[in-house]
Scaffold this active site. Structure first.
Site, mmCIF file in Angstrom:
data_model
loop_
_atom_site.group_PDB
_atom_site.id
_atom_site.type_symbol
_atom_site.label_atom_id
_atom_site.label_comp_id
_atom_site.label_asym_id
_atom_site.label_seq_id
_atom_site.Cartn_x
_atom_site.Cartn_y
_atom_site.Cartn_z
ATOM 1 N N ARG A 147 -27.233 56.175 20.004
ATOM 2 C CA ARG A 147 -26.934 56.249 18.577
ATOM 3 C C ARG A 147 -26.722 57.708 18.157
ATOM 4 O O ARG A 147 -27.174 58.634 18.836
ATOM 5 C CB ARG A 147 -28.085 55.654 17.756
ATOM 6 C CG ARG A 147 -28.390 54.189 18.061
ATOM 7 C CD ARG A 147 -29.587 53.723 17.254
ATOM 8 N NE ARG A 147 -29.882 52.305 17.454
ATOM 9 C CZ ARG A 147 -30.747 51.835 18.351
ATOM 10 N NH1 ARG A 147 -31.401 52.686 19.139
ATOM 11 N NH2 ARG A 147 -30.956 50.533 18.465
ATOM 12 N N LYS A 171 -34.825 53.595 17.228
ATOM 13 C CA LYS A 171 -35.325 53.078 15.958
ATOM 14 C C LYS A 171 -36.820 52.802 16.052
ATOM 15 O O LYS A 171 -37.331 52.400 17.085
ATOM 16 C CB LYS A 171 -34.580 51.797 15.584
ATOM 17 C CG LYS A 171 -33.140 52.035 15.124
ATOM 18 C CD LYS A 171 -32.505 50.744 14.647
ATOM 19 C CE LYS A 171 -31.111 50.999 14.086
ATOM 20 N NZ LYS A 171 -30.471 49.751 13.605
ATOM 21 N N HIS A 241 -20.500 55.264 15.971
ATOM 22 C CA HIS A 241 -20.912 53.875 16.177
ATOM 23 C C HIS A 241 -19.834 53.080 16.914
ATOM 24 O O HIS A 241 -20.152 52.186 17.709
ATOM 25 C CB HIS A 241 -21.236 53.195 14.850
ATOM 26 C CG HIS A 241 -21.727 51.782 15.032
ATOM 27 N ND1 HIS A 241 -22.980 51.495 15.538
ATOM 28 C CD2 HIS A 241 -21.117 50.587 14.816
ATOM 29 C CE1 HIS A 241 -23.126 50.190 15.614
ATOM 30 N NE2 HIS A 241 -22.016 49.611 15.189
ATOM 31 N N ARG A 244 -20.331 53.668 20.465
ATOM 32 C CA ARG A 244 -21.453 52.847 20.957
ATOM 33 C C ARG A 244 -20.966 51.418 21.196
ATOM 34 O O ARG A 244 -21.305 50.784 22.194
ATOM 35 C CB ARG A 244 -22.581 52.888 19.925
ATOM 36 C CG ARG A 244 -23.808 52.034 20.247
ATOM 37 C CD ARG A 244 -24.916 52.361 19.245
ATOM 38 N NE ARG A 244 -25.966 51.376 19.188
ATOM 39 C CZ ARG A 244 -27.016 51.321 20.004
ATOM 40 N NH1 ARG A 244 -27.119 52.211 20.974
ATOM 41 N NH2 ARG A 244 -27.941 50.395 19.871
ATOM 42 N N HIS A 267 -31.835 47.672 22.116
ATOM 43 C CA HIS A 267 -31.986 46.602 21.140
ATOM 44 C C HIS A 267 -33.308 45.859 21.348
ATOM 45 O O HIS A 267 -33.748 45.677 22.488
ATOM 46 C CB HIS A 267 -30.835 45.592 21.258
ATOM 47 C CG HIS A 267 -29.555 46.078 20.665
ATOM 48 N ND1 HIS A 267 -28.320 45.566 21.004
ATOM 49 C CD2 HIS A 267 -29.301 47.046 19.747
ATOM 50 C CE1 HIS A 267 -27.377 46.184 20.315
ATOM 51 N NE2 HIS A 267 -27.944 47.085 19.555
ATOM 52 N N TYR A 276 -21.480 42.199 20.252
ATOM 53 C CA TYR A 276 -20.465 42.884 21.041
ATOM 54 C C TYR A 276 -19.689 41.944 21.957
ATOM 55 O O TYR A 276 -18.721 42.355 22.585
ATOM 56 C CB TYR A 276 -21.116 43.983 21.901
ATOM 57 C CG TYR A 276 -21.840 45.024 21.096
ATOM 58 C CD1 TYR A 276 -21.144 45.958 20.347
ATOM 59 C CD2 TYR A 276 -23.227 45.079 21.073
ATOM 60 C CE1 TYR A 276 -21.808 46.920 19.595
ATOM 61 C CE2 TYR A 276 -23.897 46.037 20.331
ATOM 62 C CZ TYR A 276 -23.189 46.950 19.598
ATOM 63 O OH TYR A 276 -23.850 47.894 18.858
#
Length: 297
Positions: A147, A171, A241, A244, A267, A276
């Protein structure tokens, strides 16, 4: 108001949310509380019922707020009432049976392999620190899928060329180890040679720096990616992004399994990674059409 402060502390210290996210949650709650006080002459969020929240939703929609923005605000409320449940201040959430408003699905279009090849192998990069750095940034996004915030906050101590890995902070402050290709390790070595030669380094701990010796910021990284890809792509959105997204799509197109891509992207669930797969589906259709005996080639 005490519950709001306790909720804020809970998000920061227990949930490990970023300052930006915590601020957004609290602002949503304050916005709702102002509506609640004006409309129902009540400030205590603990006594809210769903019909009251429904009135707020209607007012937001009537005011031209998009469904996706409304859903985000409701998500803040849901988190708050889950917190009140956890601390046993309410018996049930007023949003227990709420269904999110419908929103159009946004399909992010990844860059093609041809576009990536053009940017990495055919564009001219200036000699010296900035040119070497810029190419490394693009290649690192494409080959790792990290990210933008993970790249900006990458620390010198977390780049390990002996094992060809990076340690990134994702995150909710979750660390993960990301493998890097040998070609990236070579670029990193070249970048570090140029970095040492900078006249002044203020943010010594951070890996990526501006020429002035300070760490990257969000807008600089976005402009960097947009600038280079504007030379080769006519896509409307050209951002970190999308790189990514491209990383994940190209891996899936070339046979990587979904669980591996999930781990590489950092994730928490497969549901996040599955967004995706719509691009790789077109590749699967080609294989299917060419390989099945019943296909009319």
């Amino acid at each position: 108001m005490n519950n709001l402060k306790a909720f804020q502390d809970y998000l920061q210290h227990e949930k490990k949310y970023s300052v930006h996210t915590v601020t957004a949650y609290v602002n949503d709650l304050l916005f709702f509380q102002a509506f609640f006080k004006t409309t129902f002459d009540e400030e205590r969020l603990e006594v809210v019922n769903y019909s009251m929240i429904r009135s707020w939703i209607v007012s937001l929609v009537d005011g031209g707020i998009s469904n996706s923005s409304v859903n985000r605000k409701i998500s803040s409320l849901k988190s708050f009432y889950k917190f009140l449940l956890k601390t046993k201040q309410i018996d049930s959430s007023p949003l227990l049976k709420h269904k999110s408003l419908k929103t159009p699905k946004k399909i992010q279009i990844p860059f093609s392999e041809k576009e990536l090849n053009a940017v990495l192998n055919h564009l001219h990069y200036s000699d010296g620190f900035e040119g070497i750095r810029d190419k490394l940034v693009i290649d690192l996004f494409y080959t790792t899928g990290i990210r933008r915030t993970e790249l900006i906050n990458l620390k010198m101590q977390n780049v390990d060329l002996s094992s060809n890995t990076l340690k990134v902070l994702g995150k909710r402050n979750k660390e993960r180890i990301v493998p890097i290709l040998p070609i990236i390790s070579k670029q990193i070595s070249s970048y570090l040679t140029e970095r040492v030669a900078l006249e002044e380094v203020k943010d010594k701990d951070y890996f990526f720096l501006l020429l002035k010796g300070v760490k990257f910021n969000d807008s600089f990284v976005y402009r960097l990616i947009n600038s280079y890809f504007s030379n080769v792509s006519e896509k409307v959105k050209k951002s970190p992004h999308i790189l990514r997204h491209t990383f994940a799509t190209h891996l899936l197109n070339n046979g990587a399994d979904l669980n591996s891509v999930k781990e590489l992207l950092g994730h928490a669930s497969l549901a996040s990674t599955q967004v995706y797969t719509h691009n790789s589906l077109s590749e699967l259709k080609k294989v299917y059409g060419n390989a099945h005996p019943r296909s009319q080639k």
